[in-house]
Motif scaffolding. Sequence first.
Motif, PDB file in Angstrom:
ATOM      1  N   UNK A  79       0.830  -1.204   0.000  1.00  0.00           N
ATOM      2  CA  UNK A  79       0.000   0.000   0.000  1.00  0.00           C
ATOM      3  C   UNK A  79       0.867   1.258   0.000  1.00  0.00           C
ATOM      4  N   UNK A  80       0.518   2.170  -0.892  1.00  0.00           N
ATOM      5  CA  UNK A  80       1.265   3.414  -1.026  1.00  0.00           C
ATOM      6  C   UNK A  80       2.229   3.410  -2.203  1.00  0.00           C
ATOM      7  N   UNK A  81       2.473   2.239  -2.813  1.00  0.00           N
ATOM      8  CA  UNK A  81       3.391   2.162  -3.950  1.00  0.00           C
ATOM      9  C   UNK A  81       2.679   2.622  -5.219  1.00  0.00           C
ATOM     10  N   UNK A  82       3.390   3.357  -6.061  1.00  0.00           N
ATOM     11  CA  UNK A  82       2.829   3.814  -7.326  1.00  0.00           C
ATOM     12  C   UNK A  82       3.053   2.720  -8.362  1.00  0.00           C
ATOM     13  N   UNK A  83       1.988   2.379  -9.115  1.00  0.00           N
ATOM     14  CA  UNK A  83       2.059   1.278 -10.074  1.00  0.00           C
ATOM     15  C   UNK A  83       1.544   1.713 -11.442  1.00  0.00           C
ATOM     16  N   UNK A  84       1.961   0.966 -12.462  1.00  0.00           N
ATOM     17  CA  UNK A  84       1.460   1.126 -13.821  1.00  0.00           C
ATOM     18  C   UNK A  84       0.592  -0.079 -14.119  1.00  0.00           C
ATOM     19  N   UNK A  85      -0.651   0.166 -14.546  1.00  0.00           N
ATOM     20  CA  UNK A  85      -1.567  -0.927 -14.867  1.00  0.00           C
ATOM     21  C   UNK A  85      -1.437  -1.301 -16.342  1.00  0.00           C
ATOM     22  N   UNK A  86      -1.976  -2.462 -16.716  1.00  0.00           N
ATOM     23  CA  UNK A  86      -1.904  -2.956 -18.090  1.00  0.00           C
ATOM     24  C   UNK A  86      -2.487  -1.964 -19.087  1.00  0.00           C
ATOM     25  N   UNK A  87      -3.508  -1.229 -18.715  1.00  0.00           N
ATOM     26  CA  UNK A  87      -4.163  -0.297 -19.624  1.00  0.00           C
ATOM     27  C   UNK A  87      -3.441   1.025 -19.768  1.00  0.00           C
ATOM     28  N   UNK A  88      -2.313   1.202 -19.083  1.00  0.00           N
ATOM     29  CA  UNK A  88      -1.561   2.434 -19.184  1.00  0.00           C
ATOM     30  C   UNK A  88      -1.917   3.453 -18.118  1.00  0.00           C
ATOM     31  N   UNK A  89      -2.750   3.078 -17.161  1.00  0.00           N
ATOM     32  CA  UNK A  89      -3.125   3.988 -16.085  1.00  0.00           C
ATOM     33  C   UNK A  89      -2.136   3.873 -14.931  1.00  0.00           C
ATOM     34  N   UNK A  90      -1.836   5.002 -14.330  1.00  0.00           N
ATOM     35  CA  UNK A  90      -0.990   5.029 -13.146  1.00  0.00           C
ATOM     36  C   UNK A  90      -1.877   5.186 -11.925  1.00  0.00           C
ATOM     37  N   UNK A  91      -1.511   4.530 -10.840  1.00  0.00           N
ATOM     38  CA  UNK A  91      -2.275   4.649  -9.610  1.00  0.00           C
ATOM     39  C   UNK A  91      -1.433   4.284  -8.409  1.00  0.00           C
ATOM     40  N   UNK A  92      -2.067   4.375  -7.245  1.00  0.00           N
ATOM     41  CA  UNK A  92      -1.410   4.061  -5.984  1.00  0.00           C
ATOM     42  C   UNK A  92      -2.112   2.859  -5.363  1.00  0.00           C
ATOM     43  N   UNK A  93      -1.345   1.899  -4.887  1.00  0.00           N
ATOM     44  CA  UNK A  93      -1.908   0.683  -4.296  1.00  0.00           C
ATOM     45  C   UNK A  93      -2.545   1.017  -2.955  1.00  0.00           C
ATOM     46  N   UNK A  94      -3.795   0.595  -2.790  1.00  0.00           N
ATOM     47  CA  UNK A  94      -4.492   0.745  -1.516  1.00  0.00           C
ATOM     48  C   UNK A  94      -4.450  -0.577  -0.762  1.00  0.00           C
ATOM     49  N   UNK A  95      -4.759  -1.671  -1.465  1.00  0.00           N
ATOM     50  CA  UNK A  95      -4.652  -2.990  -0.845  1.00  0.00           C
ATOM     51  C   UNK A  95      -4.273  -4.009  -1.908  1.00  0.00           C
ATOM     52  N   UNK A  96      -3.474  -4.990  -1.488  1.00  0.00           N
ATOM     53  CA  UNK A  96      -2.984  -6.031  -2.392  1.00  0.00           C
ATOM     54  C   UNK A  96      -2.603  -7.225  -1.548  1.00  0.00           C
ATOM     55  N   UNK A  97      -3.048  -8.417  -1.955  1.00  0.00           N
ATOM     56  CA  UNK A  97      -2.719  -9.640  -1.237  1.00  0.00           C
ATOM     57  C   UNK A  97      -1.795 -10.489  -2.110  1.00  0.00           C
ATOM     58  N   UNK A  98      -0.491 -10.517  -1.822  1.00  0.00           N
ATOM     59  CA  UNK A  98       0.421 -11.292  -2.672  1.00  0.00           C
ATOM     60  C   UNK A  98       0.234 -12.798  -2.546  1.00  0.00           C
ATOM     61  N   UNK A  99      -0.415 -13.263  -1.486  1.00  0.00           N
ATOM     62  CA  UNK A  99      -0.638 -14.694  -1.299  1.00  0.00           C
ATOM     63  C   UNK A  99      -1.788 -15.205  -2.162  1.00  0.00           C
ATOM     64  N   UNK A 100      -2.848 -14.410  -2.289  1.00  0.00           N
ATOM     65  CA  UNK A 100      -4.030 -14.802  -3.045  1.00  0.00           C
ATOM     66  C   UNK A 100      -4.169 -13.886  -4.257  1.00  0.00           C
ATOM     67  N   UNK A 101      -3.630 -14.305  -5.390  1.00  0.00           N
ATOM     68  CA  UNK A 101      -3.645 -13.465  -6.582  1.00  0.00           C
ATOM     69  C   UNK A 101      -5.015 -13.399  -7.247  1.00  0.00           C
ATOM     70  N   UNK A 102      -5.958 -14.248  -6.822  1.00  0.00           N
ATOM     71  CA  UNK A 102      -7.317 -14.169  -7.366  1.00  0.00           C
ATOM     72  C   UNK A 102      -8.121 -13.043  -6.729  1.00  0.00           C
ATOM     73  N   UNK A 103      -7.694 -12.593  -5.564  1.00  0.00           N
ATOM     74  CA  UNK A 103      -8.370 -11.483  -4.895  1.00  0.00           C
ATOM     75  C   UNK A 103      -7.982 -10.182  -5.606  1.00  0.00           C
TER      76      UNK A 103
END
Length: 144
Positions: free
Chosen positions: A40-64
């Motif tokens: 959370x807080x990391x700036x990311x580039x999405x597949x569609x070319x949009x930039x955003x900031x991570x709010x929540x991400x679960x690296x264990x469950x990639x389906x979430x």
Amino acid sequence: MEIMLFGLLAVLLIFMVINTRKRNKQMKAEQAEKAEKTIPGAKVLLQGGLYGTVVSFDPENLDQPAQIELAPGAVVEVHSQAILRIVEPTEDVDDELEADEDAADVVDVDTRDSADAAIVDDASYGVETPEQTRARLEGDTDAK
């Protein structure tokens, strides 16, 4: 002649298997590194070319789905594999931010107008910590 053809085929198959295993190892290492940096807080580039900031991400469950903030208050849910890469600021940008912060220290608060205040405040804002991002988003949902 036939023995040479079978030998060549065997060499090609061995080369193909070795290359495939090497590529799989490399992909797993890249995925692990991306999962480690996606906090959370990391700036990311999405597949569609949009930039955003991570709010929540679960690296264990990639389906979430991962929650990404595209603009202040605009949070979207995307598939976790839609995160193309983590955007890390370059040293040039860091140097510019430091120079802007030094300039903000020199400006007298009482003598500047509101337009200058907005520019200086945006320049010295910096990157949010994960706790600040969560607190800001929780404050936005409480106000609604």
